[in-house]
Scaffold this motif. Structure first.
Motif, PDB file in Angstrom:
ATOM      1  N   PHE A 162      -4.030  -0.018  10.523  1.00 28.38           N
ATOM      2  CA  PHE A 162      -4.825  -0.719   9.527  1.00 28.38           C
ATOM      3  C   PHE A 162      -5.052   0.224   8.353  1.00 28.38           C
ATOM      4  CE2 PHE A 162      -8.318  -2.755   7.433  1.00 28.38           C
ATOM      5  CZ  PHE A 162      -7.919  -4.086   7.493  1.00 28.38           C
ATOM      6  N   MET A 163      -4.528  -0.123   7.182  1.00 26.18           N
ATOM      7  CA  MET A 163      -4.473   0.843   6.081  1.00 26.18           C
ATOM      8  C   MET A 163      -5.719   0.920   5.195  1.00 26.18           C
ATOM      9  SD  MET A 163      -0.448   0.776   5.024  1.00 26.18           S
ATOM     10  CE  MET A 163      -0.210  -0.991   5.024  1.00 26.18           C
ATOM     11  N   PRO A 164      -6.297  -0.220   4.774  1.00 26.52           N
ATOM     12  CA  PRO A 164      -7.468  -0.060   3.895  1.00 26.52           C
ATOM     13  C   PRO A 164      -8.750   0.294   4.651  1.00 26.52           C
ATOM     14  CG  PRO A 164      -6.871  -2.391   4.073  1.00 26.52           C
ATOM     15  CD  PRO A 164      -5.876  -1.627   4.896  1.00 26.52           C
ATOM     16  N   PRO A 185      -4.044   4.179   0.675  1.00 32.18           N
ATOM     17  CA  PRO A 185      -4.453   3.807   2.031  1.00 32.18           C
ATOM     18  C   PRO A 185      -5.587   4.716   2.504  1.00 32.18           C
ATOM     19  CG  PRO A 185      -2.269   4.848   2.021  1.00 32.18           C
ATOM     20  CD  PRO A 185      -2.659   4.639   0.597  1.00 32.18           C
ATOM     21  N   GLY A 186      -6.601   4.110   3.111  1.00 34.21           N
ATOM     22  CA  GLY A 186      -7.779   4.893   3.503  1.00 34.21           C
ATOM     23  C   GLY A 186      -8.916   4.668   2.526  1.00 34.21           C
ATOM     24  N   SER A 187      -8.685   3.833   1.500  1.00 36.26           N
ATOM     25  CA  SER A 187      -9.771   3.446   0.573  1.00 36.26           C
ATOM     26  C   SER A 187      -9.874   1.918   0.600  1.00 36.26           C
ATOM     27  CB  SER A 187      -9.473   3.964  -0.832  1.00 36.26           C
ATOM     28  OG  SER A 187      -8.434   3.232  -1.447  1.00 36.26           O
ATOM     29  N   PRO A 188     -10.971   1.351   0.062  1.00 39.75           N
ATOM     30  CA  PRO A 188     -11.169  -0.109   0.188  1.00 39.75           C
ATOM     31  C   PRO A 188     -10.074  -0.936  -0.495  1.00 39.75           C
ATOM     32  CG  PRO A 188     -13.226   0.962  -0.407  1.00 39.75           C
ATOM     33  CD  PRO A 188     -12.155   2.015  -0.501  1.00 39.75           C
ATOM     34  N   SER A 189      -9.568  -0.475  -1.570  1.00 47.52           N
ATOM     35  CA  SER A 189      -8.415  -1.013  -2.294  1.00 47.52           C
ATOM     36  C   SER A 189      -8.210  -2.514  -2.141  1.00 47.52           C
ATOM     37  CB  SER A 189      -7.190  -0.172  -1.956  1.00 47.52           C
ATOM     38  OG  SER A 189      -6.342  -0.686  -1.074  1.00 47.52           O
ATOM     39  N   ASN A 218      -1.503 -10.102  12.476  1.00 51.15           N
ATOM     40  CA  ASN A 218      -0.288  -9.382  12.056  1.00 51.15           C
ATOM     41  C   ASN A 218      -0.187  -9.470  10.542  1.00 51.15           C
ATOM     42  OD1 ASN A 218       0.619  -8.642  14.569  1.00 51.15           O
ATOM     43  ND2 ASN A 218       1.617 -10.622  14.888  1.00 51.15           N
ATOM     44  N   SER A 219      -0.965  -8.656   9.863  1.00 48.08           N
ATOM     45  CA  SER A 219      -1.072  -8.814   8.411  1.00 48.08           C
ATOM     46  C   SER A 219      -0.365  -7.682   7.691  1.00 48.08           C
ATOM     47  CB  SER A 219      -2.552  -8.785   8.021  1.00 48.08           C
ATOM     48  OG  SER A 219      -3.074  -7.494   8.294  1.00 48.08           O
ATOM     49  N   TRP A 220      -0.219  -7.868   6.364  1.00 52.26           N
ATOM     50  CA  TRP A 220       0.341  -6.752   5.591  1.00 52.26           C
ATOM     51  C   TRP A 220      -0.658  -5.618   5.453  1.00 52.26           C
ATOM     52  CZ3 TRP A 220      -2.478  -6.115   1.172  1.00 52.26           C
ATOM     53  CH2 TRP A 220      -2.994  -7.237   0.513  1.00 52.26           C
ATOM     54  N   TYR A 221      -1.949  -5.882   5.743  1.00 51.44           N
ATOM     55  CA  TYR A 221      -2.912  -4.766   5.812  1.00 51.44           C
ATOM     56  C   TYR A 221      -2.473  -3.782   6.901  1.00 51.44           C
ATOM     57  CZ  TYR A 221      -6.422  -7.965   3.627  1.00 51.44           C
ATOM     58  OH  TYR A 221      -7.118  -8.827   2.828  1.00 51.44           O
ATOM     59  N   MET A 222      -1.816  -4.350   7.918  1.00 49.84           N
ATOM     60  CA  MET A 222      -1.391  -3.553   9.076  1.00 49.84           C
ATOM     61  C   MET A 222       0.057  -3.063   8.939  1.00 49.84           C
ATOM     62  SD  MET A 222      -3.722  -3.730  11.641  1.00 49.84           S
ATOM     63  CE  MET A 222      -2.742  -3.457  13.116  1.00 49.84           C
ATOM     64  N   GLY A 223       0.726  -3.480   7.889  1.00 48.50           N
ATOM     65  CA  GLY A 223       2.153  -3.157   7.751  1.00 48.50           C
ATOM     66  C   GLY A 223       3.022  -4.057   8.613  1.00 48.50           C
ATOM     67  N   ALA A 224       2.430  -5.156   9.144  1.00 46.62           N
ATOM     68  CA  ALA A 224       3.146  -5.965  10.137  1.00 46.62           C
ATOM     69  C   ALA A 224       4.253  -6.823   9.531  1.00 46.62           C
ATOM     70  CB  ALA A 224       2.155  -6.868  10.881  1.00 46.62           C
ATOM     71  N   MET A 244       0.793  -1.234   0.000  1.00 41.30           N
ATOM     72  CA  MET A 244       0.000   0.000   0.000  1.00 41.30           C
ATOM     73  C   MET A 244       0.826   1.285   0.000  1.00 41.30           C
ATOM     74  SD  MET A 244      -3.470  -0.906   2.007  1.00 41.30           S
ATOM     75  CE  MET A 244      -4.348   0.188   0.916  1.00 41.30           C
ATOM     76  N   THR A 245       1.875   1.329   0.793  1.00 37.25           N
ATOM     77  CA  THR A 245       2.648   2.577   0.844  1.00 37.25           C
ATOM     78  C   THR A 245       4.060   2.410   0.270  1.00 37.25           C
ATOM     79  OG1 THR A 245       3.323   2.000   3.084  1.00 37.25           O
ATOM     80  CG2 THR A 245       1.449   3.489   2.879  1.00 37.25           C
ATOM     81  N   GLY A 246       4.500   1.170   0.070  1.00 33.15           N
ATOM     82  CA  GLY A 246       5.903   0.915  -0.279  1.00 33.15           C
ATOM     83  C   GLY A 246       6.369   1.635  -1.533  1.00 33.15           C
ATOM     84  N   SER A 247       5.559   1.568  -2.591  1.00 29.61           N
ATOM     85  CA  SER A 247       6.000   2.183  -3.854  1.00 29.61           C
ATOM     86  C   SER A 247       5.884   3.705  -3.808  1.00 29.61           C
ATOM     87  CB  SER A 247       5.182   1.638  -5.026  1.00 29.61           C
ATOM     88  OG  SER A 247       5.607   0.326  -5.309  1.00 29.61           O
ATOM     89  N   VAL A 248       4.927   4.201  -3.048  1.00 26.70           N
ATOM     90  CA  VAL A 248       4.795   5.662  -2.897  1.00 26.70           C
ATOM     91  C   VAL A 248       6.004   6.190  -2.124  1.00 26.70           C
ATOM     92  CG1 VAL A 248       3.384   7.503  -1.881  1.00 26.70           C
ATOM     93  CG2 VAL A 248       2.266   5.550  -2.976  1.00 26.70           C
ATOM     94  N   ALA A 249       6.393   5.441  -1.093  1.00 25.48           N
ATOM     95  CA  ALA A 249       7.490   5.900  -0.223  1.00 25.48           C
ATOM     96  C   ALA A 249       8.825   5.952  -0.960  1.00 25.48           C
ATOM     97  CB  ALA A 249       7.602   4.974   0.991  1.00 25.48           C
ATOM     98  N   LYS A 250       8.934   5.184  -2.027  1.00 22.72           N
ATOM     99  CA  LYS A 250      10.205   5.176  -2.764  1.00 22.72           C
ATOM    100  C   LYS A 250      10.394   6.449  -3.590  1.00 22.72           C
ATOM    101  CE  LYS A 250      11.918   0.681  -3.914  1.00 22.72           C
ATOM    102  NZ  LYS A 250      11.762  -0.436  -4.869  1.00 22.72           N
ATOM    103  N   ILE A 251       9.314   7.184  -3.808  1.00 30.85           N
ATOM    104  CA  ILE A 251       9.410   8.435  -4.575  1.00 30.85           C
ATOM    105  C   ILE A 251       9.586   9.580  -3.576  1.00 30.85           C
ATOM    106  CG2 ILE A 251       8.268   9.894  -6.301  1.00 30.85           C
ATOM    107  CD1 ILE A 251       6.469   7.483  -6.982  1.00 30.85           C
ATOM    108  N   ASP A 252      10.520  10.453  -3.870  1.00 31.56           N
ATOM    109  CA  ASP A 252      10.747  11.608  -2.988  1.00 31.56           C
ATOM    110  C   ASP A 252       9.689  12.661  -3.346  1.00 31.56           C
ATOM    111  OD1 ASP A 252      11.675  13.653  -1.448  1.00 31.56           O
ATOM    112  OD2 ASP A 252      13.531  13.973  -2.587  1.00 31.56           O
ATOM    113  N   ILE A 253       8.600  12.675  -2.569  1.00 32.77           N
ATOM    114  CA  ILE A 253       7.483  13.566  -2.887  1.00 32.77           C
ATOM    115  C   ILE A 253       7.490  14.739  -1.910  1.00 32.77           C
ATOM    116  CG2 ILE A 253       4.961  13.735  -3.045  1.00 32.77           C
ATOM    117  CD1 ILE A 253       4.951  10.720  -3.720  1.00 32.77           C
TER     118      ILE A 253
END
Ligand SMILES: Cc1cc2nc3c(=O)[nH]c(=O)nc-3n(C[C@H](O)[C@H](O)[C@H](O)COP(=O)(O)OP(=O)(O)OC[C@H]3O[C@@H](n4cnc5c(N)ncnc54)[C@H](O)[C@@H]3O)c2cc1C
Length: 558
Positions: free
Chosen positions: A521-523, A444-448, A506-512, A399-408
């Motif tokens: 919890f992201m979605p 993150p924050g949408s049903p996705s 402990n799911s990847w929904y949680m970033g765990a 959910m956030t990994g690819s966004v975080a790789k860009i310096d925004i």
């Protein structure tokens, strides 16, 4: 509309090409976004770091890769000609066929001239004076754009495990999310698969058929339901096609997860044991993700959830001959459905094969990788498992990994990574305060990821395209999430999640699955129908909760 247009006379990087919109990523989201925006007459540039379109289906070429939402539903709905003419071969199409479909869409809608492949977006900075984004790419170029749309994917940043000695391994190492393009043949090899999430569950049965020996290293057992995959008959395809308008409407507006299925009318504890078991049996026999739709409280009530979890645990015990292997395969540390349910073909039965071994790395963690083996150390002492090839099925920084790789960088040089240091913050999963004209698809924050993602992608693309059209029509310069609206939405997403069993895993929904990642919890669990209505209402009320700036406001003020 591939011609580069100038959208403003304001000064920014000299000689930089200027677009109305830069889209990052050419998976299903980026491609449809391009199609919609071009129809509005906008100049659009799509950057894709991969060598071709397709996103997930370009990267995940591992043996057994296929969709787990039925293809007649896991497909675009925006073009009736497309959905009437495309022939899916199986209930769950295999990866090569989905990739072919993505390529067909790119060709059919003539998308390619505006997609620059093999090019990564490295940074995007908002120039407050000029009111545009300055976007730099891996080919050393900088372009400017009034809007940036992140179609970077929720499961596109493959997670490499941090295991000591991995680089010393002498055999081939493959990550399921970065699978090579050439055919990999494991015949005669001893293969180790690390991880037992969805990609492993799909690939293990196929690799087991080729490999001399397969060792599966499992930390967490996951619940999996049989896919019951089969060739689609012309009658099955036709029955969808002739009802598509209504089926797509139900998926968008009435369903919780973008998948058409009968809606449950009761909770699991309202039926007696025999009735309940018969209902689970029916869904198990039918196969697929809709197993969790038998009752309306399976992700809300632990006692209800236990009845479904126990049913699946019993099935595992019936399928797997060796009782200790069966026990290890029975998930015991999370409610069923609180992690994404997997859908398999013969996963559990594969452990009955003489050439397959299951290793419990929860009690015997991998200590290190040696040049020709995987060493575990724990309850059973030190053990070395000899392998010739390793498959890392270790998932994604979701959910956030690819966004975080860009310096925004947004207003006042604030970076998105700094803003999201304690977890992602968005309004509706679409925008984040301080980052004007920057949209995220299935953020993150949408049903996705809790949904049939093509349904969610189309909804976001349509909303964003309509928003940009409105902005242009009203002569507005910027739109951004209002801070208060964002705070309220983040609180709402969290509150809805806390009312369910999801946070218990402990799911990847949680970033765990990512060490050090904040566990939030992201979605959004509210359901795709409810969520769509919220987004539509916000737009209908003049983008309530968003801050709009620009000509119209100035005109009104003067
Ligand atoms: C194995 C697997 C099976 C799945 N099966 C299903 C399923 O059955 N049903 C379902 O609903 N969902 C499924 N999903 C989820 C799937 O990701 C979505 O359904 C959908 O394909 C996402 O499309 P997207 O365009 O949003 O993202 P992606 O397909 O991930 O595409 C994003 C693209 O952006 C590119 N990108 C990222 N960062 C940059 C950058 N900085 N610069 C340039 N390019 C960049 C990436 O290279 C990628 O190609 C599955 C996921 C996986 C991994």
């Amino acid at each position: 509309m591939s011609a580069v247009q100038s959208i403003s006379g304001k000064g920014h990087a000299a000689n930089a090409a200027t677009y109305d919109v830069v889209v990052v990523g050419a998976g299903f989201a980026g491609m449809y976004m391009l199609h919609r925006l071009r129809k509005q007459g906008l100049s659009v540039r799509v950057y894709e770091q991969g060598g071709d379109v397709g996103g997930t289906w370009y990267w995940n070429r591992y043996p057994g890769a296929r969709c787990d939402v039925e293809s007649m539903q896991y497909s675009y709905s925006f073009s009736d000609e497309l959905q009437q003419q495309w022939d899916w071969s199986e209930r769950y199409a295999p990866q090569p066929e989905i990739l072919k479909y993505a390529n067909h869409v790119a060709d059919r809608f003539k998308l390619r001239p505006d997609i620059q492949l093999g090019t990564r977006v490295d940074s995007a900075a908002f120039d407050e004076r000029a009111g545009v984004w300055s976007v730099t790419t891996s080919d050393g170029k900088t372009v400017t754009a009034k809007y940036v749309v992140l179609a970077t994917g929720c499961l596109s940043n493959a997670r490499m495990p941090d295991i000591e000695g991995l680089s010393d391994f002498k055999g081939q190492v493959y990550h399921t999310g970065h699978w090579p393009h050439e055919q990999i043949d494991f015949t005669g090899l001893r293969v180790g698969v690390i991880g037992t999430g969805s990609s492993a569950i799909q690939s293990v049965p196929v690799i087991a058929e080729q490999a001399r020996h397969l060792t599966v290293f499992q930390r967490t057992a996951n619940f999996s339901i049989p896919a019951r995959n089969a060739a689609l008959t012309p009658e099955e395809r036709d029955s969808f096609r002739s009802n598509y308008p209504e089926l797509r409407r139900i998926a968008r507006e009435e369903s919780r997860n973008g998948i058409v299925q009968e809606l449950p009318d009761r909770g699991a504890l309202e039926d007696g044991d025999n009735v309940r078991r018969a209902k689970y049996e029916t869904r198990w026999t039918r196969g697929g993700l809709t197993f969790m739709g038998v009752y309306n409280n399976l992700v809300l009530d632990k006692a209800a959830n236990d009845t479904a979890a126990n049913f699946v645990r019993d099935k595992i015990a019936q399928i797997v001959s060796d009782p200790s292997t069966a026990k290890l395969l029975q998930p015991d540390n999370h409610p069923i459905g609180a992690k994404r349910i997997c859908v398999d073909t013969d996963y559990y039965a594969t452990f009955n094969r003489a050439n397959v071994t299951l290793v419990d790395i929860r009690s015997n963690p991998i200590e290190r990788i040696l040049p020709y083996s995987v060493r575990t150390a724990g309850k059973e002492g030190i053990r070395d498992y000899e392998v010739d090839a390793l498959v890392l099925a270790t998932g994604f920084d979701a959910m956030t990994g690819s966004v975080a790789k860009i310096d925004i960088r947004g207003r006042n040089g604030l970076t998105l990574n700094a803003k999201w240091a304690e977890g992602p913050r968005t309004y509706l999963g679409l925008m984040s305060a301080g980052f004007p004209n920057l949209f995220i698809i299935t953020g993150p924050g949408s049903p996705s990821v809790l949904s049939n993602m093509i349904v969610s992608i189309e909804q976001h693309v349509d909303w964003i395209a309509d928003c940009i059209a409105t902005m242009r029509h009203r002569g507005l310069d910027t739109i951004e999430a209002g801070k208060d609206a964002e705070d309220r939405w983040v609180a709402h997403v969290n509150e809805v999640a806390q009312g369910t069993l999801y946070p218990q895993a402990n799911s990847w929904y949680m970033g765990a699955n990512i060490p050090g990642k904040p566990q939030i919890f992201m979605p959004y669990i509210g359901g795709v129908g409810v969520y769509r209505q919220i987004c539509n209402d916000v737009a209908a009320k003049g983008y309530e909760g968003f801050v709009l700036t620009g000509a119209e406001r100035q005109r009104a003020a003067s």
